[in-house]
Design an enzyme around this catalytic site. Structure first.
Site, PDB file in Angstrom:
ATOM      1  N   GLN A 162       0.791  -1.054   0.062  1.00  0.00           N
ATOM      2  CA  GLN A 162       0.019  -0.055  -0.020  1.00  0.00           C
ATOM      3  C   GLN A 162       0.870   1.165   0.066  1.00  0.00           C
ATOM      4  OE1 GLN A 162      -3.675  -0.681   0.104  1.00  0.00           O
ATOM      5  NE2 GLN A 162      -2.671  -2.398  -0.675  1.00  0.00           N
ATOM      6  N   GLY A 184     -11.887   2.752   3.930  1.00  0.00           N
ATOM      7  CA  GLY A 184     -11.073   1.562   3.445  1.00  0.00           C
ATOM      8  C   GLY A 184     -10.247   2.290   2.309  1.00  0.00           C
ATOM      9  N   HIS A 185      -9.043   1.899   1.864  1.00  0.00           N
ATOM     10  CA  HIS A 185      -8.165   2.324   1.124  1.00  0.00           C
ATOM     11  C   HIS A 185      -8.682   3.061  -0.229  1.00  0.00           C
ATOM     12  CE1 HIS A 185      -6.913  -1.609  -1.049  1.00  0.00           C
ATOM     13  NE2 HIS A 185      -8.343  -1.369  -1.057  1.00  0.00           N
ATOM     14  N   ASN A 186      -8.273   3.928  -0.607  1.00  0.00           N
ATOM     15  CA  ASN A 186      -8.389   4.612  -1.889  1.00  0.00           C
ATOM     16  C   ASN A 186      -9.676   5.470  -1.698  1.00  0.00           C
ATOM     17  OD1 ASN A 186      -6.096   3.386  -3.053  1.00  0.00           O
ATOM     18  ND2 ASN A 186      -7.380   1.585  -3.393  1.00  0.00           N
TER      19      ASN A 186
END
Length: 348
Positions: free
Chosen positions: A199, A240-242
């Site tokens: 990540q 969450g990511h993004n």
């Protein structure tokens, strides 16, 4: 600590509005039911006017429409009593400013930039090449890892953690136990096991963002996870990511936002909401608590709700009344089916 005291005229001089009655002094804001002569209270909903008559509050904040009928009471008349109450409460509870200095037990890496106006608490850690703005408060046991950039007057409460490479705007406040920039949940299946995807993004928070206790905002897989100016996120929320969250959106506790979700500005998201990933939620959307958001919301201003798959609030309210009658309705349906079947047999 000696409590602050304000007269009604001093309050209106700072915040606007019109005071009526005696120019009394007040020392705190209290609910109508608990308020005493030294307190100021507020009436946000006119249907509770009877509570004003029963209250011992020294003064009450009301709207112009609700002010009639309170002759003899000390009032402040404001356009929005609830917002005005919030501003009065801030007068009595001002923002704590940093006391410049670094606690002897704190660790600040030599390459970090920490202005003299910053307050670094006991056992706090500031990583290499991290840059703090003026007046930051990094309280006991809080951690800011390497290569971070914090704007002026950022507050990290005890045990808050900001991972490496993250950027926090001015006046950001991170409450205890929150983690900003931990790895996103990115995995690729390798046939017999899961391969972790590095990540390599980070997290960027705009100005005046507030993050509640034990909330997690994951770093992006390749680009940053972002939260816009003025957005407020409650306790125990997972981002969450993004994800890309707009400005002045509010998200209540226990909500989970899956990866790569884009949320617009001025949205209101209730507690316990869950979303699937890779969807978009338009500006000014309101989502009721417990709703499962399974597809994009493209029309601005929608009000959505439902424990079942998402629908408009109007549709959900119309259908919800039948939930507790489903068993009874099922029995009636089976009876009707049997009657129709019997009638068909008799006609042969």
């Amino acid at each position: 600590m000696i409590p602050a005291t304000y007269t009604l005229s001093q309050i209106t001089a700072q915040l606007g509005g019109e005071w009526r009655g005696e120019d009394i002094s007040v020392t705190a804001v209290r609910p109508l039911a608990d308020a005493q002569a030294e307190h100021i209270s507020f009436l946000a909903n006119p249907k509770y006017k009877a509570e004003v008559h029963d209250s011992s509050a020294g003064a009450v904040i009301v709207s112009a429409k609700a002010a009639d009928g309170f002759e003899g009471r000390n009032l402040i008349v404001a356009d929005d009593p609830y917002l005005y109450f919030a501003k009065v409460a801030r007068l009595f509870s001002p923002v704590v400013k940093a006391r410049g200095g670094i606690h002897p037990t704190a660790v600040v890496e030599p390459s970090a930039t920490v202005p003299a106006s910053c307050e670094i608490g006991a056992n706090a850690y500031i990583g290499a090449n991290t840059v703090l703005g003026e007046g930051c408060r990094i309280l006991a046991n809080a951690v800011v890892q390497h290569d971070c950039k914090l704007g002026d007057e950022v507050v990290l409460h005890p045990n808050a953690v900001v991972y490496y490479g993250c950027t926090l705007g001015r006046r950001v406040e991170i409450h205890s136990g929150a983690v900003i920039g931990a790895d996103g949940f990115g995995l690729a299946f390798a046939g017999d096991s899961w391969f972790k995807i590095p990540q390599t993004g980070a997290v960027t928070l705009g100005d005046d963002v507030e993050i509640g206790s034990n909330t997690n905002i994951d770093r992006g897989a390749m680009s940053d996870t972002t939260v816009g100016n003025g957005t407020k996120i409650d306790n125990q929320v997972q981002i969450g990511h993004n994800c890309k969250i707009g400005s002045h959106t509010v998200i209540a506790a226990k909500t989970g936002i899956s990866g790569s979700v884009t949320i617009g500005s001025y949205c209101i998201i209730g507690g316990g909401v869950g979303t699937v990933g890779h969807i978009e939620i338009a500006d000014k959307t309101t989502i009721g608590g417990g709703t499962s958001v399974t597809h994009s919301i493209t029309e601005s201003g929608k009000h959505l709700a439902g424990i079942f798959p998402m629908s408009t609030h109007k549709e959900w309210a119309r259908n919800a009344v039948y939930i507790h009658r489903l068993s009874e309705m099922n029995k009636r349906l089976k009876t009707l089916e049997q009657q129709l079947s019997d009638a068909g047999q008799d006609s042969k």
